[in-house]
Design a protein around this motif. Structure first.
Motif, PDB file in Angstrom:
ATOM      1  N   GLU A  58      68.648   4.119  50.585  1.00 49.70           N
ATOM      2  CA  GLU A  58      69.264   3.607  51.874  1.00 49.70           C
ATOM      3  C   GLU A  58      69.289   5.088  52.841  1.00 49.70           C
ATOM      4  OE1 GLU A  58      73.344   2.650  52.682  1.00 49.70           O
ATOM      5  OE2 GLU A  58      72.646   0.681  53.197  1.00 49.70           O
ATOM      6  N   ALA A  59      68.826   4.976  53.848  1.00 47.60           N
ATOM      7  CA  ALA A  59      68.783   5.950  54.939  1.00 47.60           C
ATOM      8  C   ALA A  59      70.297   6.737  54.767  1.00 47.60           C
ATOM      9  CB  ALA A  59      68.926   5.394  56.532  1.00 47.60           C
ATOM     10  N   SER A  60      70.032   8.278  55.231  1.00 42.20           N
ATOM     11  CA  SER A  60      71.153   9.097  55.165  1.00 42.20           C
ATOM     12  C   SER A  60      70.795  10.280  56.012  1.00 42.20           C
ATOM     13  CB  SER A  60      71.819   9.473  53.843  1.00 42.20           C
ATOM     14  OG  SER A  60      72.581  10.584  53.921  1.00 42.20           O
ATOM     15  N   THR A  61      71.393  10.866  56.575  1.00 43.30           N
ATOM     16  CA  THR A  61      71.424  12.380  57.133  1.00 43.30           C
ATOM     17  C   THR A  61      72.393  13.171  56.335  1.00 43.30           C
ATOM     18  OG1 THR A  61      70.522  11.348  59.137  1.00 43.30           O
ATOM     19  CG2 THR A  61      71.308  13.687  59.214  1.00 43.30           C
ATOM     20  N   ARG A  62      73.817  13.128  56.731  1.00 39.42           N
ATOM     21  CA  ARG A  62      74.742  13.870  56.180  1.00 39.42           C
ATOM     22  C   ARG A  62      74.921  14.238  54.886  1.00 39.42           C
ATOM     23  NH1 ARG A  62      75.811  12.286  61.309  1.00 39.42           N
ATOM     24  NH2 ARG A  62      74.816  10.325  60.556  1.00 39.42           N
ATOM     25  N   THR A  63      74.998  12.891  54.149  1.00 41.67           N
ATOM     26  CA  THR A  63      75.228  12.838  52.691  1.00 41.67           C
ATOM     27  C   THR A  63      74.161  13.468  51.831  1.00 41.67           C
ATOM     28  OG1 THR A  63      76.436  10.737  53.005  1.00 41.67           O
ATOM     29  CG2 THR A  63      76.155  11.355  50.780  1.00 41.67           C
ATOM     30  N   ARG A  64      73.191  12.904  52.205  1.00 42.92           N
ATOM     31  CA  ARG A  64      71.836  13.667  51.529  1.00 42.92           C
ATOM     32  C   ARG A  64      71.641  15.094  51.606  1.00 42.92           C
ATOM     33  NH1 ARG A  64      66.118  10.632  52.147  1.00 42.92           N
ATOM     34  NH2 ARG A  64      66.688  11.307  54.143  1.00 42.92           N
ATOM     35  N   MET A 111      73.437   8.910  43.992  1.00 41.61           N
ATOM     36  CA  MET A 111      72.551   7.682  44.330  1.00 41.61           C
ATOM     37  C   MET A 111      73.260   7.022  45.470  1.00 41.61           C
ATOM     38  SD  MET A 111      71.949   4.515  41.859  1.00 41.61           S
ATOM     39  CE  MET A 111      71.674   2.922  42.498  1.00 41.61           C
ATOM     40  N   ARG A 112      72.339   6.597  46.412  1.00 44.65           N
ATOM     41  CA  ARG A 112      72.807   5.627  47.507  1.00 44.65           C
ATOM     42  C   ARG A 112      72.129   4.604  47.315  1.00 44.65           C
ATOM     43  NH1 ARG A 112      74.069   6.947  53.684  1.00 44.65           N
ATOM     44  NH2 ARG A 112      75.932   7.726  52.750  1.00 44.65           N
ATOM     45  N   HIS A 113      72.799   3.447  47.723  1.00 47.92           N
ATOM     46  CA  HIS A 113      71.860   2.035  47.477  1.00 47.92           C
ATOM     47  C   HIS A 113      72.625   0.933  48.493  1.00 47.92           C
ATOM     48  CE1 HIS A 113      69.716  -1.341  45.845  1.00 47.92           C
ATOM     49  NE2 HIS A 113      68.889  -0.505  45.477  1.00 47.92           N
ATOM     50  N   GLN A 139      81.939   1.248  48.495  1.00 54.13           N
ATOM     51  CA  GLN A 139      82.599   2.444  48.232  1.00 54.13           C
ATOM     52  C   GLN A 139      81.910   3.701  48.784  1.00 54.13           C
ATOM     53  OE1 GLN A 139      85.580   3.911  46.289  1.00 54.13           O
ATOM     54  NE2 GLN A 139      86.474   1.779  46.864  1.00 54.13           N
ATOM     55  N   HIS A 140      82.521   4.645  49.375  1.00 57.11           N
ATOM     56  CA  HIS A 140      81.858   6.006  49.557  1.00 57.11           C
ATOM     57  C   HIS A 140      82.708   7.129  49.172  1.00 57.11           C
ATOM     58  CE1 HIS A 140      79.199   8.750  51.408  1.00 57.11           C
ATOM     59  NE2 HIS A 140      79.112   8.518  52.500  1.00 57.11           N
ATOM     60  N   PRO A 141      82.818   7.298  47.925  1.00 58.20           N
ATOM     61  CA  PRO A 141      84.059   8.218  47.525  1.00 58.20           C
ATOM     62  C   PRO A 141      83.969   9.531  48.042  1.00 58.20           C
ATOM     63  CG  PRO A 141      82.658   7.415  45.665  1.00 58.20           C
ATOM     64  CD  PRO A 141      82.245   6.666  46.658  1.00 58.20           C
ATOM     65  N   THR A 142      82.780  10.037  47.978  1.00 60.00           N
ATOM     66  CA  THR A 142      82.688  11.538  48.411  1.00 60.00           C
ATOM     67  C   THR A 142      82.875  11.763  49.876  1.00 60.00           C
ATOM     68  OG1 THR A 142      80.307  11.515  49.006  1.00 60.00           O
ATOM     69  CG2 THR A 142      80.799  12.237  46.631  1.00 60.00           C
ATOM     70  N   GLN A 143      82.862  10.663  50.682  1.00 60.42           N
ATOM     71  CA  GLN A 143      83.192  10.619  52.135  1.00 60.42           C
ATOM     72  C   GLN A 143      84.808  10.719  52.178  1.00 60.42           C
ATOM     73  OE1 GLN A 143      81.261  10.518  55.039  1.00 60.42           O
ATOM     74  NE2 GLN A 143      83.284  10.841  56.143  1.00 60.42           N
ATOM     75  N   ALA A 144      85.255   9.933  51.225  1.00 63.99           N
ATOM     76  CA  ALA A 144      86.991   9.799  51.125  1.00 63.99           C
ATOM     77  C   ALA A 144      87.333  11.326  50.986  1.00 63.99           C
ATOM     78  CB  ALA A 144      87.479   8.835  50.096  1.00 63.99           C
ATOM     79  N   HIS A 266      85.230  10.487  62.559  1.00 63.68           N
ATOM     80  CA  HIS A 266      84.382   9.488  62.393  1.00 63.68           C
ATOM     81  C   HIS A 266      83.326   9.890  61.367  1.00 63.68           C
ATOM     82  CE1 HIS A 266      81.081   6.824  63.715  1.00 63.68           C
ATOM     83  NE2 HIS A 266      81.599   6.352  64.583  1.00 63.68           N
ATOM     84  N   PRO A 267      82.821   8.826  60.660  1.00 61.50           N
ATOM     85  CA  PRO A 267      81.958   9.293  59.355  1.00 61.50           C
ATOM     86  C   PRO A 267      80.695   9.509  59.897  1.00 61.50           C
ATOM     87  CG  PRO A 267      82.421   7.072  59.078  1.00 61.50           C
ATOM     88  CD  PRO A 267      83.465   7.523  60.211  1.00 61.50           C
ATOM     89  N   GLY A 268      80.310   9.122  60.954  1.00 62.36           N
ATOM     90  CA  GLY A 268      78.915   9.215  61.458  1.00 62.36           C
ATOM     91  C   GLY A 268      78.062   8.187  60.570  1.00 62.36           C
ATOM     92  N   PRO A 269      76.588   7.715  61.158  1.00 61.42           N
ATOM     93  CA  PRO A 269      76.549   8.323  62.663  1.00 61.42           C
ATOM     94  C   PRO A 269      77.010   7.493  63.584  1.00 61.42           C
ATOM     95  CG  PRO A 269      74.824   6.954  61.558  1.00 61.42           C
ATOM     96  CD  PRO A 269      75.680   7.053  60.597  1.00 61.42           C
TER      97      PRO A 269
HETATM   98  N1   CP Z   1      78.976   9.468  56.563  1.00 62.42           N
HETATM   99  C1   CP Z   1      77.788   9.183  56.053  1.00 62.42           C
HETATM  100  O1   CP Z   1      77.663   8.684  55.043  1.00 62.42           O
HETATM  101  O2   CP Z   1      76.600   9.738  56.910  1.00 62.42           O
HETATM  102  P1   CP Z   1      74.998   9.552  56.528  1.00 62.42           P
HETATM  103  O3   CP Z   1      74.857   7.814  56.283  1.00 62.42           O
HETATM  104  O4   CP Z   1      74.225  10.363  57.483  1.00 62.42           O
HETATM  105  O5   CP Z   1      74.833  10.194  55.040  1.00 62.42           O
END
Ligand code: CP
Length: 316
Positions: A58-64, A111-113, A139-144, A266-269
């Protein structure tokens, strides 16, 4: 601190199953990683010889990007998988895809899905640890962890703080992770949003629910604005983005009435002009880009702890 605590070779899938001591260990190790990030030469040999597979379905900018940077800061190699252009287009299953990547020898999978539970399913079927980089609405545990780290960095503590999580709670894996994370470290958490965005079952988390933004945030120390997840809106949850902004958007006049040292996260985007006034996102109360920076430190800490590093080891 209990010396027996260890995340070595463990998957990192959710926040519920973490102890307070384990969270403290991650935050303390992240502080060491932040120190490395601030050096002239931002590279240490801690994970030399290790390989990390970044599998983002699944799409990601920050996490990946932050996982990639964190791995490289620790001298690990990364391999990056995205479904576009892969053999999934020919019908290969999720598990066969992951097993094929694992056959090439990575030591850990990030992994993101889009499906809730996908990282759990994969972790039960492969022999290396899996780090959940966000699974569906779950869940998004690393964001937490990076949210905790950022609040502690700005406020000096978590214990006793009042935290409001505002907006699209229904679709938010960030809310479902943050609520456990902040409560485990002694903060009080409340949810704020339109009734259509706060599922009935959320009351079982023991979190007060507010529908009036002004009342909900009058005395808080931290406001976490959630993105309206336009890609997950299968039904009509509110009449229009303008109406949502009118009722739940954070505006300057409201911000000026709050605690002088309130921080806005804000977690973004961002959906600019929907969750907050654009100038608030860029203003003095905003720590949104600090969250992004701290994502590298926290993810480096996790990779390090899972792949054999010990809390308190000197990271040279
Ligand atoms: N906060 C967050 O998960 O951003 P991304 O979707 O850009 O990874």
């Amino acid at each position: 601190m209990n010396k027996q605590i260890s995340l070595m070779n463990r998957s990192f899938l959710d926040v519920e199953s973490l102890s307070r001591e384990e969270i403290e260990m991650i935050l303390s190790t992240a502080s060491s990683m932040k120190e490395v990030m601030n050096r002239d030469i931002k590279k240490v040999p801690a994970l030399r010889g290790k390989t990390i597979a970044l599998m983002f379905f699944e799409a990601s900018t920050r996490t990946r990007t932050s996982f990639d940077l964190a791995a490289k800061m620790l001298s690990a190699d990364t391999i990056s998988f995205t479904p576009a252009g892969s053999s999934m287009a020919k019908g290969e299953t999720l598990l066969d895809t992951v097993k094929s990547i694992i056959s090439m020898g990575p030591d850990l999978v990030v992994m993101r899905h889009a499906s809730s539970g996908a990282p759990y399913f994969v972790s039960k079927n492969i022999s290396v640890p899996v780090v959940n980089a966000g699974d569906g609405m779950h869940q998004h545990p690393t964001q937490a962890m990076l949210d905790l780290f950022t609040v502690r960095e700005k406020k000096g503590r978590i214990e006793g703080l009042k935290v409001a999580i505002v907006g699209d709670i229904l679709h938010s894996r960030v809310a479902r992770s943050d609520v456990f994370a902040f409560k485990k470290l002694g903060a009080s958490v409340r949810f704020v949003g339109p009734p259509t965005f706060i599922p009935e079952q959320m009351k079982y988390l023991g979190v007060p629910i507010y529908y009036d933004l002004r009342k909900a945030i009058a005395d808080v120390d931290v406001i976490i604005m959630l993105r309206i997840q336009l890609e997950r809106q299968g039904a009509c949850f509110f009449p229009s983005l303008r109406e949502y902004y009118n009722l739940y958007g954070l505006k300057k006049e409201l911000l000026d009435s709050l605690k002088k040292d309130v921080i806005i996260m804000h977690p973004g985007p961002l959906n600019r002009g929907v969750e907050t006034d654009p100038e608030i996102a860029d203003g003095e109360h905003s720590v949104i880009l600090d969250q992004v920076t701290n994502g590298v430190a926290v993810r480096a800490a996790l990779l390090y702890l899972i792949l054999g590093g010990k809390q308190g080891d000197v990271i040279n």
